[in-house]
Design an enzyme around this catalytic site. Structure first.
Site, PDB file in Angstrom:
ATOM      1  CB  CYS A  32      -0.930  -0.001   1.216  1.00 20.37           C
ATOM      2  SG  CYS A  32      -1.859   1.536   1.426  1.00 20.37           S
TER       3      CYS A  32
ATOM      4  CB  CYS B  15       0.114   2.265   4.091  1.00 21.55           C
ATOM      5  SG  CYS B  15      -1.604   1.778   3.830  1.00 21.55           S
TER       6      CYS B  15
END
Length: 369
Positions: A270, A273
């Site tokens: 991700c 993230c």
């Protein structure tokens, strides 16, 4: 009696008066132009006043562009474009799986990379967004549309179910058209369409989300994207503890039941993230009365169960806040200002420092509300 004014002096006074009048007029024009420039987007003409709606739309596009520009280098590269096209809610909810085919990605890149430099500039992104290339609905709305077709809840739909959907929407398909659709979107060649396959149909505008939502009478709820499950804690102040199982989470919630626990639900790939890693560490070190945890749903079977079954994560990043073993708040998105706002909201007044680390308005995504 005043002495007569010489012709040359009278002419000079007239010239000075005309110059003064022109100067005042120019000042007024300059002031008006400054107002216009302040209200117009950088690429817009300064000879026209932009409406509040135009400026709001422009600001929204800028915010969406910054969110898609994960590494913050001012352009959207190929992988950032992939994540954006696979996302929902106009780029605010990221997909858990990569499902966009390379050919589809290349086609979008060719269509909107007008100068051929291999990346999407802001002006090119504006055209992409205005062409409704991005999924505007929330992920749960697309899931509800898919579940309407997936009547036996096996995670895929066949031609009979698909044909029934089109019939219900008042657009029955002839057999040859239905067969062509199945061949086009049935990537596995098993006569079944998965959720990702159906999402491609939405992207190609073969299906209309609003029509389906109206059919099943699903009222879109703005708060739905902010309803998830739970959050964890850290063992030592300033530490973000990584957990991999439901048991670890329950143990921490039991041991630190009086502590606010903040859990990040993520995946190792991700990219939003990853951009939040440093701000999250800063928050963990600053808010020493809270516990911070993170879990990656793709590192093990136990983590996958925690991520998908217990936390019901649909997009990354998702944050879960716990107090006394109970979920008290959850939200999605890699926005450090938003994250800190809810940390401060969920902490007791005596537990939080007087000043915020990332006050509202700070950073490119500061005004998130």
């Amino acid at each position: 009696m005043s002495p007569p004014i010489s012709p040359s002096l009278a002419d000079a006074r007239k010239t000075l008066h005309r110059t003064s009048q022109r100067g005042r007029g120019q000042q007024q024009l300059l002031r008006a132009s400054a107002v216009q420039e302040a209200e117009a987007p950088s690429w817009g003409p300064v000879t026209e006043l932009w409406t509040k709606k135009s400026k709001t739309d422009y600001d929204s596009l800028q915010a969406r562009f910054r969110a898609a520009d994960i590494d913050g280098n001012g352009v959207i590269d190929r992988e950032e474009l992939r994540a954006l096209l696979e996302s929902t809610d106009s780029g605010s909810q990221y997909s858990l799986t990569h499902w966009l085919e390379d050919d589809d990605l290349d086609k979008v890149m060719r269509n909107y990379d007008e100068n051929g430099d291999g990346v999407i500039q802001f002006e090119e992104f504006c055209k992409l967004a205005q062409d409704n290339v991005l999924f505007s609905g929330k992920i749960e709305e697309y899931e509800a549309a898919f579940n309407l077709v997936d009547t036996d809840k096996k995670g895929s739909v066949g031609p009979t179910q698909l044909a029934q959907l089109f019939t219900n929407l008042g657009n029955p398909l002839p057999y040859d058209r239905l067969s062509a659709i199945m061949r086009q979107y049935d990537v596995s060649k098993k006569g079944q369409l998965t959720f990702n396959d159906v999402m491609k149909m939405f992207r190609d505008e073969l299906l209309d989300l609003n029509e389906i939502l109206n059919y099943i009478k699903l009222a879109p709820d703005d708060s739905a994207a902010a309803t998830s499950v739970e959050a964890p804690a850290k063992t030592q102040p300033g530490e973000i503890l990584e957990i991999e199982s439901e048991e670890e989470l329950d143990n921490i919630l039991q041991e630190r039941k009086d502590t606010l626990i903040v859990l990040l639900g993520s995946l190792t790939w991700c990219r939003p993230c990853k951009t939040l890693a440093k701000p999250l560490q800063n928050l963990a070190e600053y808010y020493k009365e809270a516990g911070f945890l993170k879990t990656y749903g793709n590192v093990s079977e136990a983590a996958k169960y925690l991520f998908k079954e217990r936390l019901k994560a649909r997009v990354t990043p998702t944050f879960y806040f716990f107090r006394n073993g109970e979920l008290v708040h959850t939200h999605t998105g890699a926005n450090k200002v938003k994250l800190e706002y809810y940390i401060r909201e969920c902490l007791e007044p005596k537990e939080r420092p007087e000043q915020a680390l990332f006050p509202p308005g700070s950073g490119p995504a500061g005004n998130w509300r």
